[in-house]
Motif scaffolding. Sequence first.
Motif, PDB file in Angstrom:
ATOM      1  N   ASP A  60       0.937  -0.998  -0.012  1.00  0.00           N
ATOM      2  CA  ASP A  60       0.142  -0.033  -0.036  1.00  0.00           C
ATOM      3  C   ASP A  60       0.873   1.234   0.156  1.00  0.00           C
ATOM      4  O   ASP A  60       1.902   1.253   0.722  1.00  0.00           O
ATOM      5  CB  ASP A  60      -1.126   0.104   1.268  1.00  0.00           C
ATOM      6  N   GLY A  61       0.272   2.248  -0.596  1.00  0.00           N
ATOM      7  CA  GLY A  61       1.259   3.544  -0.937  1.00  0.00           C
ATOM      8  C   GLY A  61       2.109   3.733  -2.137  1.00  0.00           C
ATOM      9  O   GLY A  61       2.402   4.524  -2.487  1.00  0.00           O
ATOM     10  N   VAL A  62       1.983   2.220  -2.703  1.00  0.00           N
ATOM     11  CA  VAL A  62       2.932   2.225  -4.139  1.00  0.00           C
ATOM     12  C   VAL A  62       1.568   2.044  -5.027  1.00  0.00           C
ATOM     13  O   VAL A  62       1.223   1.157  -5.353  1.00  0.00           O
ATOM     14  CB  VAL A  62       3.864   1.133  -4.144  1.00  0.00           C
ATOM     15  N   ASN A  63       1.423   3.468  -5.476  1.00  0.00           N
ATOM     16  CA  ASN A  63       0.474   3.231  -6.793  1.00  0.00           C
ATOM     17  C   ASN A  63       1.017   3.087  -8.101  1.00  0.00           C
ATOM     18  O   ASN A  63       1.699   3.813  -8.428  1.00  0.00           O
ATOM     19  CB  ASN A  63      -0.229   4.713  -6.508  1.00  0.00           C
ATOM     20  N   VAL A  64       0.699   2.175  -8.600  1.00  0.00           N
ATOM     21  CA  VAL A  64       1.185   1.462  -9.975  1.00  0.00           C
ATOM     22  C   VAL A  64       0.197   2.228 -10.944  1.00  0.00           C
ATOM     23  O   VAL A  64      -0.951   2.125 -11.110  1.00  0.00           O
ATOM     24  CB  VAL A  64       1.155   0.135 -10.285  1.00  0.00           C
ATOM     25  N   PRO A  65       1.007   3.182 -12.026  1.00  0.00           N
ATOM     26  CA  PRO A  65       0.191   3.809 -13.020  1.00  0.00           C
ATOM     27  C   PRO A  65      -0.344   2.743 -14.048  1.00  0.00           C
ATOM     28  O   PRO A  65       0.063   1.604 -14.196  1.00  0.00           O
ATOM     29  CB  PRO A  65       1.301   4.836 -13.830  1.00  0.00           C
ATOM     30  N   ASP A  66      -1.583   2.921 -14.624  1.00  0.00           N
ATOM     31  CA  ASP A  66      -2.173   2.106 -15.184  1.00  0.00           C
ATOM     32  C   ASP A  66      -1.648   1.540 -16.609  1.00  0.00           C
ATOM     33  O   ASP A  66      -2.527   1.106 -17.270  1.00  0.00           O
ATOM     34  CB  ASP A  66      -3.732   2.100 -15.402  1.00  0.00           C
ATOM     35  N   ASP A  67      -0.650   2.472 -16.982  1.00  0.00           N
ATOM     36  CA  ASP A  67      -0.029   2.237 -18.227  1.00  0.00           C
ATOM     37  C   ASP A  67       1.231   1.626 -17.956  1.00  0.00           C
ATOM     38  O   ASP A  67       2.059   1.627 -18.914  1.00  0.00           O
ATOM     39  CB  ASP A  67       0.114   3.410 -19.187  1.00  0.00           C
ATOM     40  N   SER A  68       1.713   0.901 -16.945  1.00  0.00           N
ATOM     41  CA  SER A  68       2.985   0.406 -16.474  1.00  0.00           C
ATOM     42  C   SER A  68       3.132  -1.103 -17.086  1.00  0.00           C
ATOM     43  O   SER A  68       1.894  -1.624 -17.678  1.00  0.00           O
ATOM     44  CB  SER A  68       2.969   0.320 -14.964  1.00  0.00           C
ATOM     45  N   ALA A  69       4.366  -1.449 -17.406  1.00  0.00           N
ATOM     46  CA  ALA A  69       4.456  -2.858 -17.854  1.00  0.00           C
ATOM     47  C   ALA A  69       5.147  -3.656 -16.848  1.00  0.00           C
ATOM     48  O   ALA A  69       5.768  -3.046 -15.546  1.00  0.00           O
ATOM     49  CB  ALA A  69       5.524  -2.626 -18.768  1.00  0.00           C
ATOM     50  N   MET A  86       7.485  -1.821 -14.235  1.00  0.00           N
ATOM     51  CA  MET A  86       8.374  -0.777 -15.073  1.00  0.00           C
ATOM     52  C   MET A  86       6.905   0.463 -15.186  1.00  0.00           C
ATOM     53  O   MET A  86       6.189   0.447 -15.870  1.00  0.00           O
ATOM     54  CB  MET A  86       8.762  -1.051 -16.248  1.00  0.00           C
ATOM     55  N   PRO A  87       7.114   1.560 -14.309  1.00  0.00           N
ATOM     56  CA  PRO A  87       6.001   2.358 -14.206  1.00  0.00           C
ATOM     57  C   PRO A  87       5.811   3.380 -15.490  1.00  0.00           C
ATOM     58  O   PRO A  87       6.871   3.711 -15.911  1.00  0.00           O
ATOM     59  CB  PRO A  87       6.256   3.274 -12.901  1.00  0.00           C
ATOM     60  N   GLY A  88       4.665   3.329 -15.729  1.00  0.00           N
ATOM     61  CA  GLY A  88       4.088   4.239 -16.866  1.00  0.00           C
ATOM     62  C   GLY A  88       4.032   5.992 -16.518  1.00  0.00           C
ATOM     63  O   GLY A  88       4.368   6.097 -15.195  1.00  0.00           O
ATOM     64  N   GLY A  89       3.551   6.597 -17.194  1.00  0.00           N
ATOM     65  CA  GLY A  89       3.276   7.945 -16.790  1.00  0.00           C
ATOM     66  C   GLY A  89       1.786   8.312 -16.765  1.00  0.00           C
ATOM     67  O   GLY A  89       1.504   9.707 -16.386  1.00  0.00           O
ATOM     68  N   SER A  90       0.822   7.511 -16.566  1.00  0.00           N
ATOM     69  CA  SER A  90      -0.382   7.889 -16.353  1.00  0.00           C
ATOM     70  C   SER A  90      -0.684   8.443 -15.083  1.00  0.00           C
ATOM     71  O   SER A  90      -0.138   7.918 -14.208  1.00  0.00           O
ATOM     72  CB  SER A  90      -1.380   6.579 -16.496  1.00  0.00           C
TER      73      SER A  90
END
Length: 122
Positions: A60-69, A86-90
Amino acid sequence: KTTGLTGGGAEYALSASFRSADGVSVGTDVRVAGVKVGRVTELRLDPETYRAKAVFTVRDGVNVPDDSAVAISSEGLLGGNYVEIMPGGSPFHFAPGDEIEFTQGSVSLVSLLMKFVSGSEE
């Protein structure tokens, strides 16, 4: 000695489907930028797609952007594998239980060496 334990904090689950999940098992680290943020909790074969489905937790607290791989990466020539986000930029994030669509399975070191030795460019 104890390994593979998390700090007991709250986590949420995400999943991903891989063509090959060699070297990944229950308890394998999930990392972002080399920092452990979770672990694999389930690994099974999807009988419809014949792909490996991995369910893993993220702290929790690590929000993964929805365009991540998500990729299966190696710690080195003799090291083990881990799941890398690999976090995206969304500006939008995955919700608990979501599946990450963009994936890259593990690469077999033996097949890479065989291609190098044979000079194949495939």
